[in-house]
Design an enzyme around this catalytic site. Structure first.
Site, PDB file in Angstrom:
ATOM      1  N   LEU A   8       0.822  -1.203   0.000  1.00 53.35           N
ATOM      2  CA  LEU A   8       0.000   0.000   0.000  1.00 53.35           C
ATOM      3  C   LEU A   8       0.859   1.257   0.000  1.00 53.35           C
ATOM      4  CD1 LEU A   8      -2.111  -1.486   2.836  1.00 53.35           C
ATOM      5  CD2 LEU A   8      -3.164  -0.879   0.650  1.00 53.35           C
ATOM      6  N   ASP A   9       0.659   2.103  -1.000  1.00 51.18           N
ATOM      7  CA  ASP A   9       1.277   3.416  -0.969  1.00 51.18           C
ATOM      8  C   ASP A   9       0.666   4.200   0.200  1.00 51.18           C
ATOM      9  OD1 ASP A   9       2.706   5.750  -2.002  1.00 51.18           O
ATOM     10  OD2 ASP A   9       0.719   6.446  -2.589  1.00 51.18           O
ATOM     11  N   LEU A  10       1.391   5.200   0.691  1.00 51.32           N
ATOM     12  CA  LEU A  10       0.906   5.976   1.834  1.00 51.32           C
ATOM     13  C   LEU A  10       0.269   7.290   1.402  1.00 51.32           C
ATOM     14  CD1 LEU A  10       0.715   6.176   4.941  1.00 51.32           C
ATOM     15  CD2 LEU A  10       2.995   7.244   4.914  1.00 51.32           C
ATOM     16  N   ASP A  11       1.069   8.213   0.866  1.00 49.39           N
ATOM     17  CA  ASP A  11       0.575   9.544   0.509  1.00 49.39           C
ATOM     18  C   ASP A  11      -0.345   9.481  -0.701  1.00 49.39           C
ATOM     19  OD1 ASP A  11       2.214  10.542   2.527  1.00 49.39           O
ATOM     20  OD2 ASP A  11       3.892  10.886   1.165  1.00 49.39           O
TER      21      ASP A  11
END
Length: 223
Positions: A8-11
């Site tokens: 999962l990417d964060l930003d």
């Protein structure tokens, strides 16, 4: 049965990080005495390594280090926590874990910032681990972060079917390209910071428009 892994990417994927990042970037331009980019350009800083964004948007390469120092001064003074988790994300993560998925954050943000941010906003308790870039972002790509996550989680690259399905979830082309280097598909989310058509041109396997549909869309592509 093999265990699905979701990176999962964060930003822009789990969190609305734009307020802190754009304010810190604007501070860097002002500190260097350079024109501050418009709001749309500053939003494009969310996702890629900041050391890529500065030279792309008017900072002379010989001054990128200076810009980074100014950016980090504002970011660590409070900008890193000037963000929020998108509504519905915690419920989606709980649903994916209940379905038996291993979840890991894989972000281009330096890990020394990503970990406390995830802890502060309650995401650390909802994922199995958090992986980020080194403090010197210029030495890392999204593919490097994904490689680090795969190695730590005992997965092969390119992704091996016998290890279980792997899917990246992200909002920028960097997520798509980084995942592709490891033979992993990327599901795009439209609530992030991509320019119109960016994710489709990069080759996402699909796009989710509503956080409420995220878990179902991820599970459908892991089958």
């Amino acid at each position: 049965m093999t265990t699905p892994l979701v990176l999962l990417d964060l930003d822009g994927t789990l969190m609305d990080s734009a307020p802190g990042i754009t304010a810190s970037a604007a501070h860097a331009y002002r500190t260097l005495g350079l024109p501050v980019p418009d709001a749309a350009t500053l939003r494009s800083f969310v996702g890629p390594p900041i050391t890529d964004s500065f030279p792309t948007h008017g900072v002379p390469r010989e001054r990128v280090g200076e810009a980074l120092v100014a950016y980090r001064a504002a970011f660590t003074a409070g900008g890193m926590f000037n963000n929020s988790v998108f509504d519905g994300v915690p419920a989606a993560l709980r649903e994916l874990r209940a379905a038996g998925c291993v979840l890991a954050v894989a972000t281009s943000k330096p890990e020394v910032f990503a970990r406390p941010i995830c802890e502060r906003f309650g995401l650390s308790a909802l994922v199995d681990d958090v992986f980020g870039a080194p403090l010197d972002e210029a030495t890392s790509t999204k593919a490097d972060v994904i490689a680090k996550a795969l190695a730590a989680l005992g997965r092969q690259s390119p992704a091996a079917p016998e290890d279980g399905p792997v899917l990246m979830v992200g909002d920028r082309e960097h997520d798509v390209h980084g995942a592709a280097e490891h033979g992993i598909g990327c599901l795009g989310v439209s609530w992030g910071y991509a320019a119109p058509g960016e994710l489709e041109r990069a080759g996402v396997v699909g796009t989710v428009d509503d956080v409420a549909d995220l878990a179902a869309q991820v599970l459908a592509r892991l089958r």
